[in-house]
Design an enzyme around this catalytic site. Structure first.
Site, PDB file in Angstrom:
ATOM      1  N   GLY A 151       9.018  57.365  61.809  1.00  0.00           N
ATOM      2  CA  GLY A 151       9.697  56.073  61.663  1.00  0.00           C
ATOM      3  C   GLY A 151      11.205  56.225  61.584  1.00  0.00           C
ATOM      4  N   GLY A 152      11.774  55.594  60.544  1.00  0.00           N
ATOM      5  CA  GLY A 152      13.223  55.636  60.398  1.00  0.00           C
ATOM      6  C   GLY A 152      13.750  57.054  60.242  1.00  0.00           C
ATOM      7  N   GLY A 386      26.734  63.641  96.737  1.00  0.00           N
ATOM      8  CA  GLY A 386      27.112  62.925  95.523  1.00  0.00           C
ATOM      9  C   GLY A 386      27.351  63.884  94.374  1.00  0.00           C
ATOM     10  N   ALA A 387      26.627  64.997  94.388  1.00  0.00           N
ATOM     11  CA  ALA A 387      26.767  65.940  93.283  1.00  0.00           C
ATOM     12  C   ALA A 387      28.162  66.573  93.270  1.00  0.00           C
ATOM     13  CB  ALA A 387      25.689  67.010  93.367  1.00  0.00           C
TER      14      ALA A 387
HETATM   15  C1  HXC Z   1       4.899  56.169  51.380  1.00  0.00           C
HETATM   16  C2  HXC Z   1       4.183  58.148  52.227  1.00  0.00           C
HETATM   17  C3  HXC Z   1       4.697  57.821  53.485  1.00  0.00           C
HETATM   18  C4  HXC Z   1       5.362  56.561  53.636  1.00  0.00           C
HETATM   19  C5  HXC Z   1       3.809  59.754  53.611  1.00  0.00           C
HETATM   20  N1  HXC Z   1       3.622  59.354  52.357  1.00  0.00           N
HETATM   21  N2  HXC Z   1       4.451  58.833  54.333  1.00  0.00           N
HETATM   22  N3  HXC Z   1       4.266  57.335  51.178  1.00  0.00           N
HETATM   23  N4  HXC Z   1       5.422  55.766  52.553  1.00  0.00           N
HETATM   24  N5  HXC Z   1       5.911  56.175  54.778  1.00  0.00           N
HETATM   25  C6  HXC Z   1       2.974  60.065  51.276  1.00  0.00           C
HETATM   26  C7  HXC Z   1       1.469  60.158  51.443  1.00  0.00           C
HETATM   27  O1  HXC Z   1       0.832  59.023  50.935  1.00  0.00           O
HETATM   28  C8  HXC Z   1       1.142  61.391  50.633  1.00  0.00           C
HETATM   29  O2  HXC Z   1       1.152  61.044  49.283  1.00  0.00           O
HETATM   30  C9  HXC Z   1       2.358  62.283  50.872  1.00  0.00           C
HETATM   31  O3  HXC Z   1       3.413  61.411  51.296  1.00  0.00           O
HETATM   32  C10 HXC Z   1       2.156  63.296  51.967  1.00  0.00           C
HETATM   33  O4  HXC Z   1       1.621  62.641  53.114  1.00  0.00           O
HETATM   34  P1  HXC Z   1       0.401  63.247  53.952  1.00  0.00           P
HETATM   35  O5  HXC Z   1      -0.007  62.199  54.909  1.00  0.00           O
HETATM   36  O6  HXC Z   1      -0.624  63.787  53.028  1.00  0.00           O
HETATM   37  O7  HXC Z   1       1.142  64.468  54.661  1.00  0.00           O
HETATM   38  P2  HXC Z   1       0.947  65.025  56.125  1.00  0.00           P
HETATM   39  O8  HXC Z   1      -0.496  65.181  56.414  1.00  0.00           O
HETATM   40  O9  HXC Z   1       1.859  66.213  56.202  1.00  0.00           O
HETATM   41  O10 HXC Z   1       1.489  63.908  57.099  1.00  0.00           O
HETATM   42  C11 HXC Z   1       2.849  63.564  57.090  1.00  0.00           C
HETATM   43  C12 HXC Z   1       3.032  62.279  57.954  1.00  0.00           C
HETATM   44  C13 HXC Z   1       2.055  61.187  57.451  1.00  0.00           C
HETATM   45  C14 HXC Z   1       2.700  62.657  59.398  1.00  0.00           C
HETATM   46  C15 HXC Z   1       4.494  61.905  57.842  1.00  0.00           C
HETATM   47  O11 HXC Z   1       2.197  61.069  56.027  1.00  0.00           O
HETATM   48  C16 HXC Z   1       2.304  59.859  58.068  1.00  0.00           C
HETATM   49  O12 HXC Z   1       1.885  59.620  59.196  1.00  0.00           O
HETATM   50  N6  HXC Z   1       2.951  58.960  57.288  1.00  0.00           N
HETATM   51  C17 HXC Z   1       3.242  57.653  57.800  1.00  0.00           C
HETATM   52  C18 HXC Z   1       4.349  57.766  58.769  1.00  0.00           C
HETATM   53  C19 HXC Z   1       4.783  56.464  59.395  1.00  0.00           C
HETATM   54  O13 HXC Z   1       4.084  55.869  60.180  1.00  0.00           O
HETATM   55  N7  HXC Z   1       5.960  55.990  58.963  1.00  0.00           N
HETATM   56  C20 HXC Z   1       6.545  54.921  59.606  1.00  0.00           C
HETATM   57  C21 HXC Z   1       7.131  54.074  58.568  1.00  0.00           C
HETATM   58  S1  HXC Z   1       7.945  52.754  59.418  1.00  0.00           S
HETATM   59  P3  HXC Z   1       0.132  61.731  48.238  1.00  0.00           P
HETATM   60  O14 HXC Z   1       0.413  60.974  46.965  1.00  0.00           O
HETATM   61  O15 HXC Z   1      -1.209  61.538  48.790  1.00  0.00           O
HETATM   62  O16 HXC Z   1       0.573  63.166  48.195  1.00  0.00           O
HETATM   63  C22 HXC Z   1       9.565  53.077  59.368  1.00  0.00           C
HETATM   64  C23 HXC Z   1      10.403  51.938  59.835  1.00  0.00           C
HETATM   65  C24 HXC Z   1      11.696  52.414  60.430  1.00  0.00           C
HETATM   66  O17 HXC Z   1      10.026  54.093  58.993  1.00  0.00           O
HETATM   67  C25 HXC Z   1      12.134  51.519  61.500  1.00  0.00           C
HETATM   68  C26 HXC Z   1      12.360  52.265  62.795  1.00  0.00           C
HETATM   69  C27 HXC Z   1      13.086  51.457  63.789  1.00  0.00           C
END
Ligand code: HXC
Length: 496
Positions: A151-152, A386-387
Site C-alpha cells: 500500500g502506502g 531517431g536514436a
Molecule cells: C494493521 C497490519 C497491517 C496493516 C500487517 N499487519 N499489515 N496491521 N494494518 N495494514 C499486522 C498483521 O495483522 C500481523 O499482526 C503483523 O502485522 C504481521 O503481519 P503478517 O500478515 O503476519 O506478516 P506477513 O505474513 O509477513 O505479511 C506481511 C504483509 C501482510 C504481506 C504486509 O501483512 C499484508 O498483506 N498486509 C496487508 C497489506 C495491505 O494490503 N496494505 C494495504 C493497506 S492500504 P499480528 O498481531 O498478527 O502479529 C494503504 C493505502 C495507501 O496502504 C494508499 C495508496 C495509494
C-alpha cells in the site's frame, strides 16, 4: 491510564529499526525525534496498545559529516503499519528535512495503512505523499525497502528518487498475496509478486538490489556521496585518485571492428570515470541501456550508455523509461550528463507500438531536451535515426558532441537504405546482387563515418578513443558553471 497495556519493551530493547538507523548515521550523531508519540486510536483493542513511538523511529544525524533526516519503521509494532500518529511523525521529519535542505531517507518495513485506524491512516499517507512530491527535486529522497511493504509503504517510495530492496527479505506490492487471493483467487508467492528480483529485473521499480540490510545501509551512504544536500548545492567534489589526463590505449581495443559484434559498454564507462567510482543504477532492468553515477576528475557525472551487449543496444520502451528517469534525476540535482552512444535505433514492431513506444521514447527525448545541466556525448560506433537525435545530439541541446573515428551517423543502415531508395534499380539490374552490393558500399562510404556530421559542425571533434577521458574532462570543466533559463511556465507537460 488504568487498564492500558503500554508496550514499553518496544522502546527498551534495541530494535532492528534503531540498529538500522544507527548504522546509517555517522557514529554518535543520531538524534531521535518524537520517541514519546503514541496513537490516540480507539477500537480493535488499540486503546490497550499504546506504543511509544507508534512503530516508527524518526531521527536526524550526519552522514559523512552532512545532515540527513531518516525514519525506520518497526515491523514488530503492529506490522509496521502506519496510523495517524506514525504518519504525523514522518510528515514532521519531512518538513524538517525541507527546512534544513537535507536529504531524506526512509527505511520502510510496513504493511501500509493501519487497517484499524481507517481514514486517519489513509489521510496520514496523503500527508506523506504530498510532502514527497513537494520535496521532489528539492532534496534527495532515498527509500530502502527492508521488509514486506504494501500500500502506502510502496507508494511513498515510488515518489522518491531512488528505491533499493534487500534480497529475499523485502517485498513491494500494492496488495499482498493474501489480499490478491481474496480478490482474484490467484495464488502467488511474495517473492514472485514483489520480491527484490521481480522489481530489479522485471518492473524496474527498484533501482538497487542489495544482499543484506548492512549492504543496503552502506550503499545508501555511498549513494548520498554523489548527491548534493539540496538542489541549490553542487554535488560533492572528491579529489580524484586517478590521473585525469591518462591516455588509455585500452579504449582502442573495446569496440570490435565488425559493427555487428557486441561489446560491454561498461568497460568504456569504467575507463572514462575516475577509478572505482561508477555506481550503476537499475543494473538488472532494461539492460540495453546502462545508467549510473560516477566521477570525472572528481566531479560527479551521470552516465547514460547504450549497451551493445544486450539487443545490440537498441532503444525500446523500458530503456527509454530507464534513461529518461535517470536523466531527470541528474538534472534535478545539477549532475552533468555524459552519454556514450552506440545505438542502432528504436526497436520496431507491434509489441513496442502497442506498448506505446511513441510516448515512452518521447520521455527520453523530452528528458534530454529539458535537461539544463552540461550535456556531453561521445558517439562510439552507431548513431542511427531517431536514436541519434535523442541521445544528447547537438540538435536537442547537447553542449559537447564528440565522435570516435569509426562512428556511423545516418538515418538508417546500408541494407535498409538501399532497399528503400534503390529497389527498382536493383530489380532492373543485370546482376541485382552485385548492384545492391555496389549501392551499399557507396552508401557506407558516404554516411557511415562521422565526417559529414563533423563538417556540418554537429560533431565538435572526432577524437581518438584513447583520449576520451581527458577530452571529456576538459569539456566538462569549462561547462560546470552552465546556466540555462527556459521560458517561465507552470511546468512542462511531457509524456509521463
Ligand atoms: C494493521 C497490519 C497491517 C496493516 C500487517 N499487519 N499489515 N496491521 N494494518 N495494514 C499486522 C498483521 O495483522 C500481523 O499482526 C503483523 O502485522 C504481521 O503481519 P503478517 O500478515 O503476519 O506478516 P506477513 O505474513 O509477513 O505479511 C506481511 C504483509 C501482510 C504481506 C504486509 O501483512 C499484508 O498483506 N498486509 C496487508 C497489506 C495491505 O494490503 N496494505 C494495504 C493497506 S492500504 P499480528 O498481531 O498478527 O502479529 C494503504 C493505502 C495507501 O496502504 C494508499 C495508496 C495509494
Amino acid at each position: 491510564m488504568p487498564g492500558t497495556e503500554v508496550i514499553w519493551e518496544a522502546r527498551a530493547k534495541v530494535s532492528v529499526a534503531m540498529a538500522r538507523l544507527e548504522r546509517l548515521f555517522d557514529d554518535g550523531t543520531l538524534e531521535v525525534i518524537g520517541a514519546e508519540v503514541t496513537h490516540r486510536a480507539q477500537g480493535f483493542g488499540l486503546e490497550k496498545k499504546k506504543i511509544p513511538g507508534d512503530g516508527v523511529i524518526t531521527a536526524s544525524g550526519l552522514i559523512e559529516g552532512r545532515p540527513v533526516f531518516a525514519y525506520a519503521q518497526d515491523r514488530t509494532v503492529l506490522g509496521g503499519s502506519l496510523g495517524q500518529a506514525h504518519a504525523q511523525k514522518i510528515a514532521r521529519l519531512q518538513d524538517l528535512a525541507m527546512r534544513a535542505g537535507a536529504p531524506f531517507v526512509g527505511i520502510n518495513d510496513s504493511g501500509g495503512a493501519r487497517i484499524q485506524e481507517g481514514v486517519d491512516a489513509l489521510g496520514g499517507y496523503g500527508e506523506i505523499f504530498r510532502r514527497n512530491v513537494a520535496a521532489s527535486g528539492v532534496i534527495p529522497q532515498i527509500s530502502v525497502i527492508a521488509g514486506p511493504c504494501a500500500g502506502g509503504a510502496v507508494y511513498s517510495p515510488a515518489l522518491t528518487d531512488f528505491v533499493g530492496m534487500v534480497d529475499q527479505s523485502s517485498f513491494m506490492f500494492l496488495t499482498g498475496p493474501k489480499v490478491v487471493k481474496t480478490v482474484t483467487f490467484e495464488d502467488i508467492t511474495v517473492e514472485d509478486l514483489g520480491g527484490a528480483r521481480t522489481h530489479a529485473e522485471r518492473t524496474g521499480v527498484s533501482h538497487f538490489r542489495w544482499g543484506s540490510d548492512e549492504e543496503a545501509i552502506g550503499q545508501v551512504r555511498r549513494l548520498l556521496s554523489y548527491l548534493p544536500s539540496n538542489h541549490r548545492e553542487e554535488p560533492p567534489f572528491v579529489a580524484p585518485g586517478d590521473d585525469v589526463a591518462r591516455m588509455d590505449v585500452a579504449f582502442n581495443a573495446i569496440v570490435p571492428a565488425d559493427p555487428r559484434k557486441p561489446y560491454d559498454v561498461r568497460r568504456v564507462v569504467e575507463l572514462v570515470v575516475d577509478r572505482d567510482t561508477f555506481m550503476e543504477v537499475q543494473a538488472g532492468w532494461a539492460k540495453n541501456v546502462v545508467v549510473g553515477l560516477g566521477r570525472l576528475g572528481g566531479h560527479v557525472v551521470g552516465l547514460v550508455a547504450n549497451q551493445p551487449l544486450v539487443n545490440a543496444g537498441v532503444l525500446d520502451i523500458d530503456a527509454s523509461r530507464k534513461a529518461a528517469r535517470f536523466i531527470r534525476t541528474c538534472n534535478a540535482f545539477g549532475i552533468p550528463l555524459v552519454s556514450l552512444v552506440d545505438v542502432p535505433g528504436f526497436l520496431p514492431g507491434r509489441e513496442q507500438e502497442y506498448g506505446g513506444v511513441i510516448d515512452h521514447g518521447a520521455k527520453l527525448l523530452y528528458a534530454y531536451c529539458e535537461a539544463s545541466v552540461p550535456k556531453l556525448s561521445v558517439i562510439l560506433r552507431k548513431a542511427y535515426g531517431g536514436a541519434y537525435i535523442v541521445m544528447s545530439s547537438q540538435h536537442v541541446g547537447g553542449d559537447v558532441n564528440l565522435a570516435w573515428p569509426r562512428a556511423e551517423i545516418a538515418v538508417m543502415g546500408a541494407n535498409g537504405a538501399v532497399e528503400v531508395l534503390n529497389r527498382r534499380e536493383i530489380a532492373a539490374a543485370d546482376d541485382p546482387e552485385a548492384r545492391a552490393a555496389e549501392l551499399r558500399a557507396d552508401y557506407e562510404e558516404r554516411f557511415l563515418n562521422p565526417n559529414i556530421a563533423a563538417q556540418r559542425g554537429y560533431i565538435d571533434a572526432v577524437i581518438e578513443p584513447c583520449e576520451t577521458r581527458w577530452r571529456l574532462y576538459r569539456h566538462l570543466r569549462v561547462m560546470l558553471n552552465k546556466r540555462e533559463w527556459s521560458a517561465p511556465k507552470r511546468h512542462g507537460n511531457g509524456p509521463l
